[in-house]
Design a protein around this motif. Structure first.
Motif: not given
Length: 376
Positions: A345-349, A357-372, A311-318
């Motif tokens: 995936c989800e992408f919400k403003v 304003t808050q922007v939220t994104l949700s993705l399937p978790f994939r670790s770089a350690k487990a992926v070539s 999530s990316v949130r700012d405390d601006g004017q909204g």
């Protein structure tokens, strides 16, 4: 001239007519043996129901001899079916006469073979070839048609699988091209915005403009390094966001504060490159930019239930009462995520309860350690 390319139908016909090794023969003889055993039972019960008492084994040699003869005919029928397929344009004038002639010829061969083998496999008096031909014509024509039907069924099934695979390849290529196009749109968007800001500073603060261009070079170098990668580690993406805010701080000193709350596990998560930069840029320009006192950009990254939430949130004017309109950055980010992850995936403003304003994104978790790296 290059190598001659064959159409999918031609390559399919080539594979379809192949009859190599012992396995096809085993399958053919096994199938026809089963049919011969069924015919044997039918013949036995037909004789018994007519009031004749015969040994149950007596019709077996005749039934198996006929079945195995058609097992020998099967490769030729398959080749004819592949060479003269039914159902295509003009097949009534071209393919159908060939199949009728082939069926008649094989029926005649069956009658001749039965006549020659009759003394050894049949306990009944020998019959003329013509009588055998007419008596068994319907059954032989049905046998020929059954093999042609199976051949076309296998052919259409293989063709369907080929076209399905081709459609999947084309879909993947289209998604790849679409993704590259979106990345190509996104990075010039950020580049031009930054260069315009540097141009404004040239006449006001040359030293600040020089620092901004130097930091832009660092960011672009990072962009080039990840250009061919569809996913990078989240820590790399957060470093890119920090570099972007360094550029912002040159133009607007002490106006933007950055706070990060990141789970240690989330740092290894794989995300699309430059997916956060346009979100942060939107927060700076439209949330904090209009405020004279500046404001805060807060980034939170968590992993829970096999999903990465950022999530990316700012405390601006909204956000305004009406739905937020998405510019190039946010709209491309949404489309990139949909292209890569589809419905996973989800992408919400949205407006944050505490303001801004808050922007939220949700993705399937994939670790770089487990992926070539090759699989990214």
């Amino acid at each position: 001239m290059g190598l001659t390319e064959h159409s999918p139908a031609e390559s399919l016909a080539t594979r379809f007519t192949e009859w190599r090794g012992w396995k096809p023969w085993v399958v053919s003889f096994a199938a026809w043996t089963v049919l011969g055993l069924f015919t044997w039972q039918q013949r036995y019960f037909a004789v018994v129901l007519r009031g004749h008492d015969i040994p149950w084994i007596e019709p077996l040699p005749t039934a198996l001899a006929s079945a195995w003869l058609w097992a020998l005919f099967t490769p030729a029928i398959l080749r004819i079916a592949a060479r003269y397929p039914l159902g295509e344009e003009g097949w009534v004038r071209t393919s159908l006469p060939v199949h009728l002639l082939a069926a008649a010829c094989l029926a005649a061969c069956d009658a001749v073979a039965d006549h020659l083998l009759g003394p050894w496999v049949e306990p009944y008096p020998a019959q003329p070839v013509r009588s055998r031909f007419l008596r068994e014509l319907f059954v032989n024509a049905f046998s020929y048609g059954a093999v042609v039907g199976v051949a076309h069924g296998l052919r259409f099934y293989t063709l369907y699988r080929e076209r399905q695979a081709e459609a999947e390849r084309l879909h993947a290529q289209l998604a790849e091209a679409n993704l590259e196009s979106l990345k190509a749109q996104l990075q010039p968007h950020f580049l031009f915005n930054t260069l315009n800001a540097a141009a404004e500073l040239v006449h006001q603060d040359a030293e600040a403009a020089e620092r901004m261009i130097a930091r832009l070079g660092t960011l672009l170098r990072r962009s080039v390094e990840t250009w061919r990668e569809h996913e990078v580690e989240l820590r790399t993406e957060l470093d890119a966001v920090a570099a972007y805010l360094d550029i912002v701080s040159v133009r607007f000193p002490e106006r933007v504060e950055l706070k990060m709350r990141v789970d240690p596990e989330a740092l290894d998560a794989l995300v699309p490159p430059f997916v956060l930069q346009p979100i942060v840029e939107n927060a700076v320009r439209h949330g904090i930019g209009p405020l004279r006192a500046g404001g805060l950009v807060e980034i939170a990254c968590t992993v829970e239930g096999g999903r990465l939430t950022v999530s990316v949130r700012d405390d601006g004017q909204g956000a305004p009462p009406e739905p937020l309109s998405e510019g190039v950055g946010l709209s491309n980010t949404r489309r990139r995520l949909q292209t890569m992850y589809g419905d996973n995936c989800e992408f919400k403003v949205s407006a944050h309860p505490e303001g801004g304003t808050q922007v939220t994104l949700s993705l399937p978790f994939r670790s770089a350690k487990a992926v070539s790296p090759i699989a990214r």
